[in-house]
Design an enzyme around this catalytic site. Structure first.
Site, mmCIF file in Angstrom:
data_model
loop_
_atom_site.group_PDB
_atom_site.id
_atom_site.type_symbol
_atom_site.label_atom_id
_atom_site.label_comp_id
_atom_site.label_asym_id
_atom_site.label_seq_id
_atom_site.Cartn_x
_atom_site.Cartn_y
_atom_site.Cartn_z
ATOM 1 N N THR A 729 0.842 -1.192 0.000
ATOM 2 C CA THR A 729 0.000 0.000 0.000
ATOM 3 C C THR A 729 0.876 1.239 0.000
ATOM 4 O O THR A 729 2.048 1.192 0.371
ATOM 5 C CB THR A 729 -0.905 0.057 1.237
ATOM 6 O OG1 THR A 729 -0.091 0.325 2.401
ATOM 7 C CG2 THR A 729 -1.671 -1.228 1.437
ATOM 8 N N ASP A 730 0.294 2.354 -0.400
ATOM 9 C CA ASP A 730 0.897 3.631 -0.059
ATOM 10 C C ASP A 730 0.778 3.757 1.457
ATOM 11 O O ASP A 730 0.111 2.957 2.113
ATOM 12 C CB ASP A 730 0.173 4.772 -0.779
ATOM 13 C CG ASP A 730 1.037 6.020 -0.905
ATOM 14 O OD1 ASP A 730 1.999 6.163 -0.127
ATOM 15 O OD2 ASP A 730 0.759 6.848 -1.776
ATOM 16 N N TRP A 731 1.397 4.757 2.031
ATOM 17 C CA TRP A 731 1.514 4.820 3.494
ATOM 18 C C TRP A 731 0.151 5.127 4.135
ATOM 19 O O TRP A 731 -0.391 6.204 3.977
ATOM 20 C CB TRP A 731 2.575 5.835 3.868
ATOM 21 C CG TRP A 731 3.934 5.214 4.059
ATOM 22 C CD1 TRP A 731 4.794 5.483 5.074
ATOM 23 C CD2 TRP A 731 4.592 4.222 3.253
ATOM 24 N NE1 TRP A 731 5.941 4.719 4.954
ATOM 25 C CE2 TRP A 731 5.831 3.935 3.848
ATOM 26 C CE3 TRP A 731 4.237 3.523 2.104
ATOM 27 C CZ2 TRP A 731 6.738 2.993 3.329
ATOM 28 C CZ3 TRP A 731 5.127 2.587 1.580
ATOM 29 C CH2 TRP A 731 6.347 2.329 2.181
ATOM 30 N N TRP A 732 -0.378 4.120 4.808
ATOM 31 C CA TRP A 732 -1.694 4.092 5.433
ATOM 32 C C TRP A 732 -2.794 3.830 4.404
ATOM 33 O O TRP A 732 -2.629 4.084 3.224
ATOM 34 C CB TRP A 732 -1.978 5.372 6.220
ATOM 35 C CG TRP A 732 -0.956 5.633 7.265
ATOM 36 C CD1 TRP A 732 -0.849 5.058 8.492
ATOM 37 C CD2 TRP A 732 0.161 6.538 7.173
ATOM 38 N NE1 TRP A 732 0.263 5.534 9.166
ATOM 39 C CE2 TRP A 732 0.891 6.451 8.386
ATOM 40 C CE3 TRP A 732 0.605 7.405 6.182
ATOM 41 C CZ2 TRP A 732 2.039 7.200 8.623
ATOM 42 C CZ3 TRP A 732 1.747 8.153 6.417
ATOM 43 C CH2 TRP A 732 2.450 8.058 7.627
#
Length: 810
Positions: A729-732
């Site tokens: 994922t992208d961050w979060w």
């Protein structure tokens, strides 16, 4: 800018601790020096090759050794060397501004003016305000100019350079305001004064994004030369000075067309929406739109770029089935040395589907040619790669890639507008290139009218919407559970090849599977270099007991974003403007070597989303409005990063085309536009460079966040393209339930999509029922299956095995 930057670097370094790995690294570096100093020369060369000469009349450029030059614009001192955010916040050893570059190149400056700017910029009240996250400056206020100052400069100078600077950044768009997309009043006043007093004026755009250029028309021949310099990283000033002085002849070309007005861009009415954007322009992004419907609204066409010398090209092409081989002999017919970009376009029949007039189908760049010297470049084109996707069934072949009946023209030229036919291929009947299946279509109730080409006329028709039963498809594709071995297997046996990944994964507990599919939880993992983006795999005691190492990540489109001195590269658009795949690969190969002493296993780069609209805040990180060019340049960057056994992580998959509410916004886009525009670059990069990891985007794509998107990740990425690497994922990520399986939430929903790792790994507050971890779901009869969790865990472990040094350090 250099002085302020060095002060900032020293402040940052004082704040850093000096323990463990950091203490070791302190012995390898000194502020102002690079671990690999040879990277500077390559970065300088690539920054220069990306600079685009848009206009050059009356021999305005290059500057002569006898010229005295007056430099106007504070960005000559406070140069924007890159944009802001994760794609630009790099601790560089230095940042060369234009004044420094000109002096290093021996240019004779009109010193009274140069000193005036230096003194004004160094005054505390005028020092640049770098702002804070998402609120960085878009421009720096210009020094007020009096007519007397400009008049005196003109009396004592031979030429004037005027520098206009703009910056953009993550989590923030450019705006249709003065100081962002438009010139400020002071910038216009500066131009008015300089053009009134100087006969020889060159304007330089220090920008990461395309901004309004309509003002250039009002000055006519008062402006003799225009350069789009982009943002060249730490060597910005020297690279630009190399071009201005003729040390290097300009050889860059536009990766976006520049329209006359913002309203002329086909996405202008559907960009920046807070909840969603309907991609009404469909496949007609950038030059695909303008060349098909509005040629007169373009100031500078896609692929445009001048040189100080002239070239002649002789082309021939031959056909072998669906492969076209184009040979172009390029001769330097001018008096100066230079490089030439050869561009090949494919003219398409309109057909039942309606196609753009032409698309970029190949390119090559010559070596530096001396006057009179020639070189033949060969470009191969596979017609099947440019088949149209039928998402409606209008061709009679729904969900197929089709080469429709008609003439396919092979055109060679120096830009999309200036081409000559060299071969015509006739398709007497439609050819089905590939049978696909419906995936990621627009949801019912979210339909819109999209632009279509009907015999050269512009129409809008209803976009096709979802027809298939996604739940049934997913249930039919669930994996089989792995069988556990009769003994405990340490990961060292997998590394040595004495045990399989599947047998190792089968012995892991639900808790360990959960840990293996999460990052550590926060950025700046304690076992990695300070400033790292986070870590995954062996980040818990339980996983380390199995012998699983931690994998350290760092941001990296413009250099390794850590709290150490590293190289600052030219921005993505600058690199793509070079059209130099070999040079991009070489540059990132050096960056890969730079990663090694810092213990970075994965570089979160390249950024490769499409320039759908010029206002997107992260366009500087990305490459182009064209997916073919994007894919080719990204593939070169990935090969470079992975050349020493590290991992690239191209991003953001997919449709991260605006920053406004980027983690809430829904990109509503047809299947056809997805396949042909927004996914095509990723497909090319995967086929040509095999990235070991890919990052999903924040946004939704047709109602589903990318980190939950089964159709994007499992069906298209893994099944259609055969990708076997890691997906993170992208961050979060955003909390959500699965519409198809209401008991699947959050991590379980992500695992079902085969998005392997949540980064940086935080799941929500402890004991929060909404967190719904993978362990919870595995215990739920309607939850994710053990086999799905094992599949993602196996993807993580296979990734580790591909990283250089894992086997040696086992």
């Amino acid at each position: 800018m250099g002085r302020l930057w060095n002060q900032y670097i020293r402040w940052v370094m004082k704040k850093l601790s000096s323990t463990g790995l950091e203490q070791e690294l302190n012995q390898k570096e000194i502020i102002g020096e690079l671990v690999f100093p040879e990277i500077a020369a390559v970065a300088r060369q690539m920054a220069a090759e990306g600079i685009v000469l848009l206009k050059n009349e009356r021999n305005t450029l290059p500057l002569s050794v006898n010229d005295t030059v007056a430099v106007f614009g504070r960005c000559a001192v406070d140069y924007f060397t890159v944009g802001y955010g994760s794609g630009g916040d790099v601790v560089a050893p230095y940042r060369k501004n234009l004044m420094e570059g000109l002096r290093e190149n021996g240019v004779r400056l009109y010193e009274p003016l140069a000193q005036r700017y230096s003194k004004w910029c160094s005054s505390p009240k005028n020092e640049p305000d770098e702002g804070f996250w998402g609120n960085w400056p878009m421009n720096y206020p210009e020094m007020p100019l009096k007519e007397k100052t400009v008049a005196e400069a003109s009396e004592n100078s031979d030429a004037a350079l005027v520098i206009i600077g703009r910056a953009a950044g993550e989590d923030r768009e450019n705006l249709l305001k003065k100081g962002s997309f438009y010139l400020t009043d002071r910038e216009r006043s500066m131009l008015e004064l300089v053009t009134a007093h100087f006969n020889r004026v060159a304007v330089i755009m220090d920008c990461g994004n395309v901004i309004d250029m309509s003002w250039t028309e009002s000055y006519g021949d008062k402006i003799g030369a225009i350069l789009y310099a982009w943002q060249g990283g730490m060597e910005s000033g020297t690279a630009l000075a190399d071009i201005l002085t003729g040390k290097e002849s300009p050889s860059g070309a536009l990766t976006d067309c520049i329209a006359r007005n913002y309203a002329d861009y086909p996405s202008s009415s559907s960009f920046g929406g807070k909840e969603y954007n309907a991609y009404t322009e469909d496949i007609y992004v950038g030059y695909r739109y303008f060349e098909s419907f509005a040629k007169d609204k373009v100031l500078y066409p896609f692929g445009y770029g001048l040189s100080y010398t002239t070239f002649e090209a002789q082309s021939e092409a031959k056909q072998a089935d669906d492969t076209i081989i184009v040979n172009v002999r390029v001769t330097n017919t001018g008096n100066l040395r230079g490089k030439r970009i050869v561009q090949v376009y494919l003219g398409l029949p309109c057909g039942k589907l309606g196609n753009p007039v032409k698309v970029l189908a190949g390119f090559a760049k010559t070596r530096t040619l001396e006057p009179g010297e020639s070189q033949t470049v060969t470009i191969e084109i596979d017609l099947r790669e440019f088949a149209s996707y039928d998402d409606s069934g209008i061709s009679g072949y729904k969900s197929c890639f089709v080469l429709e009946q008609g003439d396919y023209h092979i055109e060679v030229g120096s830009n999309v507008r200036d081409t000559k036919d060299v071969l015509t291929v006739r398709k007497e009947t439609p050819e089905i290139v590939r049978q696909a299946r419906e995936a990621a279509a627009v949801k019912p109730g979210c339909g819109f009218n999209r632009l279509v080409n009907r015999n050269g006329k512009l129409y809008y028709e209803a976009v096709p919407t979802v027809q298939k039963d996604l739940k049934a498809t997913i249930l039919s594709e669930l994996p089989q559970e792995r069988s556990a071995a009769s003994r405990d297997i340490p990961f060292s046996e997998v590394i040595s090849g004495n045990a399989s990944v599947d047998s190792f994964v089968a012995q892991l507990s639900p808790e360990e599977l959960d840990q293996l599919t999460h990052g550590h939880g926060k950025m700046n993992f304690c076992y990695g270099i300070s400033g790292n983006a986070g870590a995954f795999s062996g980040v818990t005691e339980a996983l380390r007991k199995h012998g699983i190492p931690a994998m350290i990540t760092a941001d990296g489109p413009s250099g390794i974003r850590i709290r150490r001195t590293v190289s600052l590269l030219p921005c993505g658009t600058a690199l793509a403007s070079s059209f130099n795949q070999e040079g991009v690969e070489r540059l990132y190969g050096l960056v890969s070597r730079e990663m090694d002493p810092f213990g970075i296993h994965m570089l979160l780069a390249p950024g490769m989303n499409i320039h759908r609209n010029p206002l997107c805040g992260r366009n500087f990180e990305y490459y182009s409005e064209d997916p073919y060019l994007t894919g080719k340049i990204a593939a070169a960057a990935i090969r470079g990063i992975q050349s020493t056994g590290r991992s690239a992580c191209p991003k953001h998959f997919a449709c991260n085309n605006q920053e406004t509410r980027r983690n809430r916004n829904d990109s509503q886009v047809s299947e056809r536009a997805l396949w042909e525009i927004y996914l095509k670059g990723f497909e090319i990069a995967i086929r040509e460079s095999n990235p070991l990891a890919i990052m999903t985007s924040y946004n939704k794509v047709n109602g589903v966040w990318s980190h939950y998107h089964y159709e994007l990740v499992t069906q298209i990425l893994r099944q259609e393209w055969g990708y076997q690497g890691l997906v993170i994922t992208d961050w979060w990520m955003q909390e959500s339930d699965s519409p198809e399986f209401p008991q699947l939430r959050n991590d379980a929903y992500r695992i079902r999509a085969q998005v392997d790792v949540l980064m940086p790994g935080e799941v929500g507050k402890k004991n929060d029922p909404k967190a719904h971890t993978l362990v919870d779901s595995l215990a739920d009869p309607g939850g994710v299956t053990l086999a799905e969790a094992q599949r993602c865990a196996a993807n993580v472990l296979r990734f580790i095995l591909k990283i250089e040094g894992v086997r040696e350090n086992a």
